[in-house]
Design a protein around this motif. Structure first.
Motif, PDB file in Angstrom:
ATOM      1  N   ALA A 115       0.815  -1.165   0.001  1.00 56.39           N
ATOM      2  CA  ALA A 115       0.061   0.228  -0.084  1.00 56.39           C
ATOM      3  C   ALA A 115       0.961   1.350   0.024  1.00 56.39           C
ATOM      4  O   ALA A 115       2.078   1.010   0.278  1.00 56.39           O
ATOM      5  N   GLU A 116       0.213   2.449  -0.531  1.00 55.90           N
ATOM      6  CA  GLU A 116       0.994   3.746  -0.322  1.00 55.90           C
ATOM      7  C   GLU A 116       1.280   3.916   1.066  1.00 55.90           C
ATOM      8  O   GLU A 116       2.149   4.617   1.466  1.00 55.90           O
ATOM      9  N   ARG A 117       0.217   3.869   1.967  1.00 60.57           N
ATOM     10  CA  ARG A 117       0.316   4.112   3.405  1.00 60.57           C
ATOM     11  C   ARG A 117      -0.858   3.360   4.074  1.00 60.57           C
ATOM     12  O   ARG A 117      -1.689   2.862   3.556  1.00 60.57           O
ATOM     13  N   ILE A 118      -0.698   3.086   5.356  1.00 58.06           N
ATOM     14  CA  ILE A 118      -1.633   2.630   6.273  1.00 58.06           C
ATOM     15  C   ILE A 118      -1.733   3.679   7.238  1.00 58.06           C
ATOM     16  O   ILE A 118      -1.109   4.093   8.003  1.00 58.06           O
ATOM     17  N   ASP A 119      -3.194   3.950   7.466  1.00 59.74           N
ATOM     18  CA  ASP A 119      -3.723   5.029   8.437  1.00 59.74           C
ATOM     19  C   ASP A 119      -4.665   4.247   9.476  1.00 59.74           C
ATOM     20  O   ASP A 119      -5.415   3.492   8.994  1.00 59.74           O
ATOM     21  N   PRO A 120      -4.537   4.740  10.900  1.00 57.16           N
ATOM     22  CA  PRO A 120      -5.752   4.176  11.744  1.00 57.16           C
ATOM     23  C   PRO A 120      -6.836   4.947  11.431  1.00 57.16           C
ATOM     24  O   PRO A 120      -6.672   6.223  11.186  1.00 57.16           O
ATOM     25  N   SER A 121      -7.898   4.450  11.615  1.00 59.81           N
ATOM     26  CA  SER A 121      -9.353   5.168  11.307  1.00 59.81           C
ATOM     27  C   SER A 121     -10.275   4.462  12.332  1.00 59.81           C
ATOM     28  O   SER A 121     -11.070   3.225  12.014  1.00 59.81           O
ATOM     29  N   GLY A 122     -10.161   4.863  13.766  1.00 56.59           N
ATOM     30  CA  GLY A 122     -11.368   4.328  14.518  1.00 56.59           C
ATOM     31  C   GLY A 122     -10.979   2.947  14.798  1.00 56.59           C
ATOM     32  O   GLY A 122      -9.994   2.598  15.719  1.00 56.59           O
ATOM     33  N   SER A 123     -11.728   1.760  14.548  1.00 53.10           N
ATOM     34  CA  SER A 123     -11.633   0.667  15.148  1.00 53.10           C
ATOM     35  C   SER A 123     -10.896  -0.376  13.862  1.00 53.10           C
ATOM     36  O   SER A 123     -10.831  -1.509  14.058  1.00 53.10           O
ATOM     37  N   GLN A 124     -10.134   0.392  12.893  1.00 50.23           N
ATOM     38  CA  GLN A 124      -9.504  -0.461  12.245  1.00 50.23           C
ATOM     39  C   GLN A 124      -8.277   0.292  11.469  1.00 50.23           C
ATOM     40  O   GLN A 124      -8.367   1.595  11.551  1.00 50.23           O
ATOM     41  N   TYR A 125      -7.477  -0.291  10.698  1.00 56.99           N
ATOM     42  CA  TYR A 125      -6.413   0.459   9.756  1.00 56.99           C
ATOM     43  C   TYR A 125      -7.068   0.248   8.403  1.00 56.99           C
ATOM     44  O   TYR A 125      -7.751  -0.776   8.153  1.00 56.99           O
ATOM     45  N   ILE A 126      -6.563   1.391   7.840  1.00 51.42           N
ATOM     46  CA  ILE A 126      -6.992   1.392   6.188  1.00 51.42           C
ATOM     47  C   ILE A 126      -5.680   1.491   5.314  1.00 51.42           C
ATOM     48  O   ILE A 126      -5.003   2.412   5.854  1.00 51.42           O
ATOM     49  N   GLY A 127      -5.648   0.558   4.465  1.00 49.77           N
ATOM     50  CA  GLY A 127      -4.320   0.592   3.708  1.00 49.77           C
ATOM     51  C   GLY A 127      -4.661   1.242   2.269  1.00 49.77           C
ATOM     52  O   GLY A 127      -5.820   0.707   1.772  1.00 49.77           O
ATOM     53  N   TRP A 128      -4.122   2.167   1.912  1.00 54.12           N
ATOM     54  CA  TRP A 128      -4.342   2.983   0.792  1.00 54.12           C
ATOM     55  C   TRP A 128      -3.226   3.053  -0.380  1.00 54.12           C
ATOM     56  O   TRP A 128      -2.226   2.567  -0.140  1.00 54.12           O
ATOM     57  N   VAL A 129      -4.060   2.744  -1.750  1.00 59.63           N
ATOM     58  CA  VAL A 129      -2.930   2.833  -2.873  1.00 59.63           C
ATOM     59  C   VAL A 129      -3.088   4.204  -3.375  1.00 59.63           C
ATOM     60  O   VAL A 129      -3.661   4.892  -3.066  1.00 59.63           O
ATOM     61  N   GLY A 130      -1.814   4.424  -4.183  1.00 59.65           N
ATOM     62  CA  GLY A 130      -1.748   5.666  -4.852  1.00 59.65           C
ATOM     63  C   GLY A 130      -2.875   6.666  -5.435  1.00 59.65           C
ATOM     64  O   GLY A 130      -3.124   7.797  -5.210  1.00 59.65           O
ATOM     65  N   ASP A 131      -3.984   5.642  -5.867  1.00 61.00           N
ATOM     66  CA  ASP A 131      -5.133   6.563  -6.618  1.00 61.00           C
ATOM     67  C   ASP A 131      -6.272   6.700  -5.810  1.00 61.00           C
ATOM     68  O   ASP A 131      -7.066   7.106  -6.216  1.00 61.00           O
ATOM     69  N   GLY A 132      -5.788   6.427  -4.398  1.00 59.08           N
ATOM     70  CA  GLY A 132      -6.891   6.711  -3.544  1.00 59.08           C
ATOM     71  C   GLY A 132      -7.927   5.518  -3.001  1.00 59.08           C
ATOM     72  O   GLY A 132      -8.804   5.632  -2.414  1.00 59.08           O
ATOM     73  N   SER A 133      -7.461   4.573  -3.903  1.00 57.92           N
ATOM     74  CA  SER A 133      -8.440   3.341  -3.597  1.00 57.92           C
ATOM     75  C   SER A 133      -7.916   2.534  -2.352  1.00 57.92           C
ATOM     76  O   SER A 133      -6.802   2.660  -1.709  1.00 57.92           O
ATOM     77  N   VAL A 134      -9.052   1.683  -1.844  1.00 54.81           N
ATOM     78  CA  VAL A 134      -8.280   0.919  -0.544  1.00 54.81           C
ATOM     79  C   VAL A 134      -8.013  -0.213  -0.734  1.00 54.81           C
ATOM     80  O   VAL A 134      -8.395  -0.971  -1.791  1.00 54.81           O
ATOM     81  N   ALA A 135      -6.836  -0.669  -0.435  1.00 54.18           N
ATOM     82  CA  ALA A 135      -6.162  -1.817  -0.584  1.00 54.18           C
ATOM     83  C   ALA A 135      -6.335  -2.805   0.392  1.00 54.18           C
ATOM     84  O   ALA A 135      -6.408  -4.130   0.330  1.00 54.18           O
ATOM     85  N   ALA A 136      -6.633  -2.451   1.776  1.00 55.60           N
ATOM     86  CA  ALA A 136      -7.141  -3.248   2.792  1.00 55.60           C
ATOM     87  C   ALA A 136      -7.654  -2.589   4.127  1.00 55.60           C
ATOM     88  O   ALA A 136      -7.609  -1.581   4.343  1.00 55.60           O
ATOM     89  N   TYR A 137      -8.439  -3.410   4.539  1.00 55.70           N
ATOM     90  CA  TYR A 137      -9.308  -2.849   6.011  1.00 55.70           C
ATOM     91  C   TYR A 137      -8.738  -3.990   6.926  1.00 55.70           C
ATOM     92  O   TYR A 137      -8.794  -5.034   6.924  1.00 55.70           O
TER      93      TYR A 137
END
Length: 58
Positions: free
Chosen positions: A18-40
């Motif tokens: 992923a481009e980055r992984i951010d904490p978001s409440g009760s989960q982490y979200i992995g983002w790819v470069g185009d703003g799509s989600v790679a992982a919850y």
């Protein structure tokens, strides 16, 4: 994109690209470069999230 090593409480591991992984409440979200989600990833199950080297050195 970077690779992240996610270690879970039960000792299992997973590598996520992923481009980055951010904490978001009760989960982490992995983002790819185009703003799509790679992982919850449910945060309650995670022991650590570690960014791996982008480059291989010899």
């Amino acid at each position: 994109m970077a690779r992240y090593l996610v270690t879970y409480i039960d000792g299992d591991t997973e590598t996520i690209t992923a481009e980055r992984i951010d904490p978001s409440g009760s989960q982490y979200i992995g983002w790819v470069g185009d703003g799509s989600v790679a992982a919850y990833i449910p945060a309650i199950n995670v022991r650590s999230v570690v960014r791996q080297n982008d480059e291989v050195t010899g």
